[in-house]
Each structure stands twice: as structure tokens, then as C-alpha cells.
Motif scaffolding. Structure first.
Motif, PDB file in Angstrom:
ATOM      1  N   ALA A  19      39.199  21.220  56.013  1.00 12.40           N
ATOM      2  CA  ALA A  19      38.536  20.545  57.118  1.00 12.40           C
ATOM      3  C   ALA A  19      38.325  21.530  58.265  1.00 12.40           C
ATOM      4  N   THR A  21      37.544  22.061  62.374  1.00 14.84           N
ATOM      5  CA  THR A  21      37.504  21.460  63.700  1.00 14.84           C
ATOM      6  C   THR A  21      36.126  21.680  64.301  1.00 14.84           C
ATOM      7  N   GLN A  22      35.816  20.916  65.330  1.00 19.05           N
ATOM      8  CA  GLN A  22      34.520  21.081  65.975  1.00 19.05           C
ATOM      9  C   GLN A  22      34.422  22.444  66.659  1.00 19.05           C
ATOM     10  N   THR A  41      29.003  13.325  65.103  1.00 17.45           N
ATOM     11  CA  THR A  41      29.022  11.868  65.336  1.00 17.45           C
ATOM     12  C   THR A  41      27.940  11.187  64.512  1.00 17.45           C
ATOM     13  N   ILE A  44      29.030  11.176  60.843  1.00 18.62           N
ATOM     14  CA  ILE A  44      30.086  10.178  60.606  1.00 18.62           C
ATOM     15  C   ILE A  44      29.473   8.794  60.465  1.00 18.62           C
ATOM     16  N   ARG A  50      33.845  12.613  57.029  1.00 15.69           N
ATOM     17  CA  ARG A  50      35.034  11.842  57.360  1.00 15.69           C
ATOM     18  C   ARG A  50      36.194  12.824  57.502  1.00 15.69           C
ATOM     19  N   ASN A  51      36.941  12.690  58.583  1.00 14.94           N
ATOM     20  CA  ASN A  51      38.090  13.553  58.841  1.00 14.94           C
ATOM     21  C   ASN A  51      37.709  15.042  58.794  1.00 14.94           C
ATOM     22  N   ASN A  52      36.544  15.329  59.391  1.00 16.14           N
ATOM     23  CA  ASN A  52      36.040  16.707  59.493  1.00 16.14           C
ATOM     24  C   ASN A  52      35.741  17.360  58.141  1.00 16.14           C
ATOM     25  N   LYS A  53      35.511  16.540  57.124  1.00 16.40           N
ATOM     26  CA  LYS A  53      35.145  17.058  55.807  1.00 16.40           C
ATOM     27  C   LYS A  53      33.928  16.300  55.285  1.00 16.40           C
ATOM     28  N   THR A  55      31.782  14.149  52.760  1.00 23.89           N
ATOM     29  CA  THR A  55      32.118  13.102  51.800  1.00 23.89           C
ATOM     30  C   THR A  55      31.231  13.227  50.556  1.00 23.89           C
TER      31      THR A  55
END
Length: 298
Positions: A19, A21-22, A41, A44, A50-53, A55
């Protein structure tokens, strides 16, 4: 339709095993934290992140942008590199022990591109040696290589131009990261220059508006391009029209979309540097890179 910002962030996340971070995304993407926050955002909300990963839904959303094939144009004589190319096709010439074309083939394989085509002509049988290292290569024969310009090679490969890189087979690629698994839009590699006497691309609003031999405040053009599914289908038809027109066999294939039918395409420039890729046109340039050729031609 996915935006370019969303595409950029998704492809960064797709390449990362962990993952991000921003702040890390901001560093990789080279955009502000605010731009990252806004784009993440949106992703998402779409269910792509989701959770910085990324999907599974995000991976599926990227699928239409996946590069499916690579087409190498490698049929010519390489006459300006004589006498080196007297018995060896230019793409197979070794520089510091490695064949020129291997630099791009390795990058294509690393990007997971499974369909690889090489259009060959001059000393065609010598390209068979590539199969030992790259067994998935498929060869396309160009019987007109000695009587037509490189448009004849793209004419032979016109059924394989969608979702495809088209690569000149004699480029030495130093930055394999230029060959990526996904591409957002049709584009050419180019280096921003104040002035050049070589082939260049002029842009308007970020899109190519003209190809020219020499120019100022333009992009030095390199022969690595990407074509979306839609543009690849149109390019196949336009190449055929130009090739079959009076004088068409004498044209460069790039002129088809960048000159004759330019109003029917939106072609971006993908910036790179002269440290990323090198085009070796002459024996003198070859000697500058590999001193083992120093005594040849003297």
C-alpha cells in the motif's frame, strides 16, 4: 471514462506490491498532495481503491488500457551503418556485447506484453537467433523491403496495430520503464528541445499538430509509439490508402497519421530524455558508444 489523473494513480498502485501513502504517491506521481487526495477520493468512490491499494475492480477498470502487442519494424538495410550491416541486420548489431533490439525486447517482455511481432526483410533468416531467448516472437515477412520505405513494414503488420506499441528495431533503449503495461492514449515518445535538425513533433494544446524535419520549440521524435484499439484500426486503413496511392511506397509510415490524416487523430507526446533512448544512425555514433568498432572503416 477514466480520467488521465485516475489512470496515472491506478497504474502507480498496480505496480506497487505494498500500500502507498498519499505522500508517497505524491512523490512518485510528482503532483501535489492536494491533487493526490482528490484523485484517490474519486477512486475510492468508484471502488477502484481501498486501504491505499488497488482493488480487483480497479484492475478490471485498467484492462481496456492494457498494451496487448508490440510490433517491431526491422526490415531495412541500415545502409548508414555499413560495413557493419553488410552481413548483419542493424537491429542485431551488438553494442557492448548486447544486440540493439534486445534492449527493447527485454522491456516488452518485462511489461508482460505477450504478442510480439518483428517485421523483417533484409537478411531475414538471421532474426531466427532471437527465438532462443524470446521463443514467443512471431515474424512477419516484408517482401517489399528493398523497393519501398518503412511504410511497407507497417502495411505488412497492419492487422496487429491495435492496443500496440510500434517500435523502430534499431533504437537502443536505456530506460526500460518507458515500456509500460498500460497506456492511456495514442502517443509518441519525444524530447523537448529548443531547436533540432532532426525529425520533430510540434504540438498544440498538448497534442501533435505537425511533423517536420527540423524545428524550434518542439519535440525531438523517437520511433516508439502507442496506438489505442480505435486508432490502431484507423491506422491500418489509412496506411493501406497511402501505400496504394501514387508515390505511397516512398513514404515513411509515421507520415500517415502525423501528416496525411492528422486531423483524424489525437496524438499526445510522451516526454522522455536523450538519456532514455538513443538512435544510432551512423558508424561514428556507434563508435562513440562501443569502442570495439573503432578500427572499422579506417
Amino acid at each position: 471514462m477514466m480520467t488521465k489523473n485516475q489512470f496515472d494513480v491506478l497504474t502507480i498502485l498496480e505496480k506497487s506490491a505494498a500500500a502507498l501513502t498519499q505522500r508517497k504517491l505524491s512523490q512518485i506521481w510528482r503532483r501535489s498532495i492536494g491533487a493526490v487526495n482528490k484523485t484517490v477520493t474519486e477512486l475510492i468512490q468508484l471502488g477502484y481503491v481501498r486501504n491505499n491499494k488497488i482493488t480487483q475492480t480497479g484492475l478490471e477498470a485498467l484492462e481496456p488500457f492494457r498494451v496487448k502487442r508490440a510490433v517491431f519494424i526491422a526490415a531495412g538495410f541500415g545502409s548508414r551503418l555499413m560495413p557493419i550491416t553488410l552481413n548483419t541486420p542493424k537491429p542485431l548489431v551488438r553494442i557492448n556485447g548486447r544486440r540493439i533490439i534486445d534492449s527493447m525486447l527485454d522491456a516488452v517482455v518485462a511489461a508482460g506484453i505477450e504478442e510480439i511481432y518483428i517485421v523483417r526483410g533484409y537478411l531475414a533468416e538471421q532474426f531466427d537467433q532471437l527465438l532462443y531467448k524470446y521463443p514467443s516472437i512471431q515474424f512477419i515477412e516484408n517482401p517489399a523491403y528493398n523497393e519501398a520505405n518503412n511504410i511497407s513494414s507497417v502495411m505488412c503488420a497492419r492487422d496487429s496495430l491495435s492496443n500496440a506499441y510500434i517500435l523502430e528495431g534499431d533504437l537502443l533503449l536505456y530506460n526500460p520503464n518507458l515500456i509500460t503495461k498500460y497506456q492511456y492514449t495514442t502517443n509518441y515518445l519525444g524530447v523537448a528541445v529548443k531547436k533540432t535538425d532532426d525529425w520533430c513533433l510540434k504540438t498544440t494544446g498538448g497534442m501533435v499538430s505537425k511533423i517536420a524535419l527540423g524545428g524550434v520549440n518542439c519535440y525531438h521524435m523517437f520511433g516508439i509509439s502507442y496506438w489505442t484499439q480505435r486508432d490502431g484500426i484507423r491506422l491500418a486503413e489509412h496506411v493501406k490508402r497511402v501505400y496504394e496511392s501514387p508515390g505511397g511506397k516512398e513514404r515513411y509510415w509515421d507520415q500517415v497519421a502525423l501528416e496525411y490524416y492528422i486531423k483524424e487523430y489525437k496524438i499526445a507526446v510522451r516526454p522522455c530524455t536523450f538519456e532514455d533512448v538513443v538512435e544510432i544512425d551512423t558508424l561514428r555514433e556507434l563508435k562513440q558508444i562501443d569502442c570495439s568498432y573503432e578500427k572499422i572503416g579506417k
